[in-house]
Design an enzyme around this catalytic site. Sequence first.
Site, mmCIF file in Angstrom:
data_model
loop_
_atom_site.group_PDB
_atom_site.id
_atom_site.type_symbol
_atom_site.label_atom_id
_atom_site.label_comp_id
_atom_site.label_asym_id
_atom_site.label_seq_id
_atom_site.Cartn_x
_atom_site.Cartn_y
_atom_site.Cartn_z
ATOM 1 N N CYS A 188 2.463 5.882 8.858
ATOM 2 C CA CYS A 188 1.582 6.096 7.707
ATOM 3 C C CYS A 188 0.688 7.310 7.985
ATOM 4 O O CYS A 188 0.118 7.424 9.079
ATOM 5 C CB CYS A 188 0.720 4.863 7.475
ATOM 6 N N GLU B 94 0.409 -0.630 16.185
ATOM 7 C CA GLU B 94 -0.427 0.546 15.858
ATOM 8 C C GLU B 94 -1.317 0.923 17.042
ATOM 9 O O GLU B 94 -1.535 2.111 17.319
ATOM 10 C CB GLU B 94 -1.297 0.251 14.621
ATOM 11 N N CYS C 63 0.871 -1.179 0.000
ATOM 12 C CA CYS C 63 0.000 0.000 0.000
ATOM 13 C C CYS C 63 0.914 1.238 0.000
ATOM 14 O O CYS C 63 2.141 1.121 0.141
ATOM 15 C CB CYS C 63 -0.834 -0.002 1.272
ATOM 16 N N SER D 91 1.869 -5.433 3.397
ATOM 17 C CA SER D 91 3.316 -5.316 3.578
ATOM 18 C C SER D 91 4.084 -6.393 2.806
ATOM 19 O O SER D 91 5.298 -6.540 3.010
ATOM 20 C CB SER D 91 3.659 -5.349 5.069
ATOM 21 N N HIS E 208 3.719 1.811 11.585
ATOM 22 C CA HIS E 208 2.583 1.608 12.490
ATOM 23 C C HIS E 208 2.360 2.770 13.446
ATOM 24 O O HIS E 208 1.330 2.842 14.092
ATOM 25 C CB HIS E 208 2.809 0.343 13.333
ATOM 26 N N HIS F 210 -0.929 -4.880 19.275
ATOM 27 C CA HIS F 210 -0.411 -4.520 17.946
ATOM 28 C C HIS F 210 0.289 -3.163 18.054
ATOM 29 O O HIS F 210 -0.197 -2.262 18.740
ATOM 30 C CB HIS F 210 -1.566 -4.460 16.939
ATOM 31 N N SER G 36 1.104 -9.696 10.691
ATOM 32 C CA SER G 36 0.521 -8.622 9.876
ATOM 33 C C SER G 36 -0.992 -8.653 10.021
ATOM 34 O O SER G 36 -1.656 -9.582 9.556
ATOM 35 C CB SER G 36 0.936 -8.813 8.415
ATOM 36 N N SER G 37 -1.529 -7.629 10.654
ATOM 37 C CA SER G 37 -2.965 -7.596 10.953
ATOM 38 C C SER G 37 -3.802 -7.665 9.681
ATOM 39 O O SER G 37 -4.732 -8.451 9.559
ATOM 40 C CB SER G 37 -3.284 -6.319 11.742
HETATM 41 S S1 SF4 Z 1 -2.276 -0.668 5.572
HETATM 42 FE FE1 SF4 Z 1 -1.365 0.657 7.130
HETATM 43 S S2 SF4 Z 1 0.400 1.546 6.094
HETATM 44 FE FE2 SF4 Z 1 -0.938 0.756 4.491
HETATM 45 S S3 SF4 Z 1 -2.233 2.528 3.875
HETATM 46 FE FE3 SF4 Z 1 -3.316 1.319 5.443
HETATM 47 S S4 SF4 Z 1 -2.802 2.381 7.357
HETATM 48 FE FE4 SF4 Z 1 -1.296 3.005 5.851
#
Ligand code: SF4
Length: 321
Positions: free
Chosen positions: A106, A136, A22, A277, A84, A134, A233-234
């Site tokens: 992010c 985040e 992303c 990711s 995060h 987590h 990875s959530s």
């Molecule tokens: S998955 Fe996480 S890093 Fe990727 S755009 Fe969404 S909030 Fe941002």
Amino acid sequence: MIEASAKRPPLKVLVAAPRGFCAGVDRAIQIVEIAIERYGAPVYVRHEIVHNRTVVDSLKAKGAVFVDTLDQVPDGVPVVFSAHGVPKAVPAKAEARGLQYLDATCPLVSKVHRQAERQVDAGRHIVFIGHGGHPEVIGTMGQVSPGTMTLVETLDDVATLQPADPDALAFLTQTTLSVDDTAEIVSALRARFPAIVGPRGEDICYATSNRQAAVRAIASSCDAVLVIGAPNSSNSLRLVEVAQRDGAPAKLIEGPDCIDFEWLADVRTLGVTAGASAPEALVRAVIDRLAGHYDISEEQVETAQENMVFKLPRELTADAA
Ligand code: SF4
């Protein structure tokens, strides 16, 4: 003569799109790479920059050093905070030590951080929907004073909430949750606390919801789905759940070496996707390994196009010329 490939069983592979990286992950990786170019190795990174071993290993090879705490960062070297996000205490501590830091949080996570501050300033207690532990969640809860935010993970947590003032509540969410589960929790909150305020939708990011919609579009046509991503990875774990909920047995794999061919024995149509990711190279490597065992036909199933790009921090773009 019969070619070896002619003996391979056929396998239709439906590849979900969007999948994989992303804009937030892309930006975080670029921040580390540019920092190494600009300042020279080593550049320290607090926590895995994103949840993917391939990404972390490739950055290590370029000169990044991953650590768990700021105390492990020597004086005089730059440090990057992961995508995060981090509790406010972390940049404060870096400043106190005079460390140069780059924040790869992010921007969509930072947006939740600012919302949290605004709600607390408005006198509301925050109900935060997320997964305990987590990074985040730790980062977002660390934006406000202790006691001003309560984490809820399940509908049961909502049922047992006992806020001091039910008329002064706000909710916020982690960005990488299941769209469906979160909608249920938000409705339960609204039913119990009609005065609760929250974001117009929720805070689940575009990449998470697009990837969930894309896997949903293929799941019912597949005998099984492979989700490429890390076990921590959530958003990748949520993709497994979404596929399973739509009736497809689904497995999380970290890469091509983790494919369980016995598990695929009766599969004729296989779905493939990747968490936010996971690099596209891993998707190709998985499909290449499948092609070594099956006579595959590959089809991309695209449910949305993504053009999101996030700006780099000013420190890395200013006077670059
Ligand atoms: S998955 Fe996480 S890093 Fe990727 S755009 Fe969404 S909030 Fe941002």
